[in-house]
Scaffold this motif. Sequence first.
Motif, PDB file in Angstrom:
ATOM      1  N   LEU A  54      25.817  20.681 102.292  1.00 13.53           N
ATOM      2  CA  LEU A  54      27.166  21.144 102.596  1.00 13.53           C
ATOM      3  C   LEU A  54      28.078  20.996 101.374  1.00 13.53           C
ATOM      4  O   LEU A  54      28.079  19.948 100.724  1.00 13.53           O
ATOM      5  CB  LEU A  54      27.744  20.336 103.758  1.00 13.53           C
ATOM      6  CG  LEU A  54      26.997  20.469 105.083  1.00 13.53           C
ATOM      7  CD1 LEU A  54      27.609  19.541 106.110  1.00 13.53           C
ATOM      8  CD2 LEU A  54      27.012  21.898 105.557  1.00 13.53           C
ATOM      9  N   ASN A  99      31.172  20.510 101.274  1.00 11.89           N
ATOM     10  CA  ASN A  99      32.130  19.413 101.465  1.00 11.89           C
ATOM     11  C   ASN A  99      31.539  18.069 101.062  1.00 11.89           C
ATOM     12  O   ASN A  99      32.243  17.208 100.544  1.00 11.89           O
ATOM     13  CB  ASN A  99      32.615  19.366 102.905  1.00 11.89           C
ATOM     14  CG  ASN A  99      33.494  20.544 103.238  1.00 11.89           C
ATOM     15  OD1 ASN A  99      34.122  21.123 102.368  1.00 11.89           O
ATOM     16  ND2 ASN A  99      33.526  20.906 104.504  1.00 11.89           N
ATOM     17  N   ASP A 100      30.240  17.870 101.316  1.00 12.68           N
ATOM     18  CA  ASP A 100      29.587  16.631 100.897  1.00 12.68           C
ATOM     19  C   ASP A 100      29.548  16.518  99.378  1.00 12.68           C
ATOM     20  O   ASP A 100      29.795  15.453  98.812  1.00 12.68           O
ATOM     21  CB  ASP A 100      28.168  16.547 101.457  1.00 12.68           C
ATOM     22  CG  ASP A 100      28.152  16.371 102.962  1.00 12.68           C
ATOM     23  OD1 ASP A 100      29.189  15.954 103.523  1.00 12.68           O
ATOM     24  OD2 ASP A 100      27.104  16.649 103.572  1.00 12.68           O
ATOM     25  N   HIS A 158      31.587  18.026  97.332  1.00  9.07           N
ATOM     26  CA  HIS A 158      32.976  17.864  96.883  1.00  9.07           C
ATOM     27  C   HIS A 158      33.434  16.414  97.047  1.00  9.07           C
ATOM     28  O   HIS A 158      34.085  15.857  96.151  1.00  9.07           O
ATOM     29  CB  HIS A 158      33.889  18.804  97.660  1.00  9.07           C
ATOM     30  CG  HIS A 158      35.326  18.720  97.256  1.00  9.07           C
ATOM     31  ND1 HIS A 158      35.767  19.087  96.001  1.00  9.07           N
ATOM     32  CD2 HIS A 158      36.419  18.301  97.925  1.00  9.07           C
ATOM     33  CE1 HIS A 158      37.062  18.893  95.927  1.00  9.07           C
ATOM     34  NE2 HIS A 158      37.478  18.416  97.082  1.00  9.07           N
ATOM     35  N   ARG A 159      33.087  15.799  98.156  1.00  6.12           N
ATOM     36  CA  ARG A 159      33.473  14.405  98.392  1.00  6.12           C
ATOM     37  C   ARG A 159      32.831  13.480  97.352  1.00  6.12           C
ATOM     38  O   ARG A 159      33.488  12.589  96.797  1.00  6.12           O
ATOM     39  CB  ARG A 159      33.075  13.982  99.805  1.00  6.12           C
ATOM     40  CG  ARG A 159      33.566  12.597 100.174  1.00  6.12           C
ATOM     41  CD  ARG A 159      33.249  12.227 101.602  1.00  6.12           C
ATOM     42  NE  ARG A 159      31.809  12.232 101.843  1.00  6.12           N
ATOM     43  CZ  ARG A 159      31.198  13.006 102.756  1.00  6.12           C
ATOM     44  NH1 ARG A 159      31.900  13.817 103.511  1.00  6.12           N
ATOM     45  NH2 ARG A 159      29.893  12.967 102.912  1.00  6.12           N
ATOM     46  N   TYR A 190      28.967  21.711  92.150  1.00  4.97           N
ATOM     47  CA  TYR A 190      28.215  22.453  93.168  1.00  4.97           C
ATOM     48  C   TYR A 190      27.475  23.640  92.544  1.00  4.97           C
ATOM     49  O   TYR A 190      26.327  23.901  92.879  1.00  4.97           O
ATOM     50  CB  TYR A 190      29.140  22.932  94.281  1.00  4.97           C
ATOM     51  CG  TYR A 190      28.391  23.575  95.423  1.00  4.97           C
ATOM     52  CD1 TYR A 190      27.696  22.799  96.341  1.00  4.97           C
ATOM     53  CD2 TYR A 190      28.351  24.957  95.577  1.00  4.97           C
ATOM     54  CE1 TYR A 190      26.993  23.374  97.385  1.00  4.97           C
ATOM     55  CE2 TYR A 190      27.648  25.539  96.611  1.00  4.97           C
ATOM     56  CZ  TYR A 190      26.974  24.742  97.509  1.00  4.97           C
ATOM     57  OH  TYR A 190      26.268  25.320  98.532  1.00  4.97           O
ATOM     58  N   ILE A 204      35.127  25.553  97.689  1.00  8.03           N
ATOM     59  CA  ILE A 204      35.218  24.259  98.350  1.00  8.03           C
ATOM     60  C   ILE A 204      36.654  23.881  98.673  1.00  8.03           C
ATOM     61  O   ILE A 204      36.914  22.859  99.249  1.00  8.03           O
ATOM     62  CB  ILE A 204      34.561  23.184  97.461  1.00  8.03           C
ATOM     63  CG1 ILE A 204      33.188  23.639  97.043  1.00  8.03           C
ATOM     64  CG2 ILE A 204      34.459  21.874  98.169  1.00  8.03           C
ATOM     65  CD1 ILE A 204      32.536  22.732  96.052  1.00  8.03           C
TER      66      ILE A 204
END
Length: 74
Positions: free
Chosen positions: A21, A23-24, A26-27, A44, A73
């Motif tokens: 994902l 978002n993962d 990005h985090r 990414y 993202i």
Amino acid sequence: MNKSKNFSGQPITKQVLDFILPNDVHRTTEKHNSDRHTKKFTTYEHLATMICTAAARFMKYRVSCLPVKTKSII
């Protein structure tokens, strides 16, 4: 000339990237501050490129590395 209509679906690279994902990534990027010197080539996109390269190396198919649009993202 008959065109084949038996396609396997999405390229392998796209299938693998669907499991990861954005978002993962990005985090994790924010946590480790890995995009601090980046202007255009984000973490990414680098991950997607590395997965494509590894898939092409092991499978020897050009189909595995069809251009994959990375999701934004933000």
